[in-house]
Design an enzyme around this catalytic site. Sequence first.
Site, PDB file in Angstrom:
ATOM      1  CD  GLU A  25      -6.697   1.039  -0.103  1.00 16.60           C
ATOM      2  OE1 GLU A  25      -6.186   1.703  -1.038  1.00 16.60           O
ATOM      3  OE2 GLU A  25      -6.179   0.025   0.393  1.00 16.60           O
ATOM      4  CE  LYS A 159      -1.412  -3.778  -0.271  1.00 17.59           C
ATOM      5  NZ  LYS A 159      -1.651  -2.849   0.846  1.00 17.59           N
TER       6      LYS A 159
END
Length: 303
Positions: A25, A159
């Site tokens: 990404e 995360k």
Amino acid sequence: MKNYIEFSKEVQQAKHNSQPIVALESTIISHGMPYPQNVEMAKNVEQIIRSNGAVPATIAIINGKIKIGLESDELELLAKSENVAKVSRRDLAEIIATKRIGATTVASTMICAELAEIQFFVTGGIGGVHRGVEHTMDISADLEELGETNVTVICAGAKSILDLPKTLEYLETKGVPVIGYQTNELPAFFTPDSGITLNSSADSPESIALICKTKNDLSLKGGIVIANPVPKEHSLSKTYIDKIIKEAVKEATNKGISGKDSTPFLLSKIVEKSEGQSLETNIKLVENNAVLGAKIAVAFTQL
């Protein structure tokens, strides 16, 4: 699709030769780290993938094209440019049509990787259900994409700024396998420890590659999450990072920061409050994921 997708020379050659390819990404470059660490990290991760037998394909939107693999000047442009759009599924068509520079999130990287017929994708951590979701309804599009798009995502879990139990529950509802690599516990990004037990684990890249092949053979739609813990020597203690995250989340709430601005704000605050330690850990976990992602892609190609 030829009007919209442009392969780098390296990726084009790899596709021609049926070599293993690993997608990367670009939001981590434009929104996740400051310059010049972002470029250094990106180039280093690409080299790690090459060193482990695969070809890297960093994905971004530039001048109306989905770039599958970036040349050096394109990488610099993405890392240095201001007002780079953070592109998820909802933004993809608009950013391409208006020819803006866009960095892809987990969700849009998955879309672009599938369009380019790339099955494996390395990132830091996936998005998920945000803390306080019962008031904000803030849930990352990454989770919906994982339920739809046939790409295997190698990450250090979700995360740790997120609500991890709810994130795992959401993935279970969507039927997304979450497989711990040499662990039975969901990694929590900055730390291997979350206290959350996983249903599945695998001990080798070869066993993961076989699961991916079997899923394809059965035509089961959706992605797979490979949860790869950050190495202990590069991790932060759970108590220490949890305290910092709580402070950062409270500050974001007080400032009314939400939606797609939330993650960049929280990560930058965590870097500040940890005096740069979280940034070092972030870089090391991405490098660790790159090694595993390349090995899985190579094993899959051999199958």
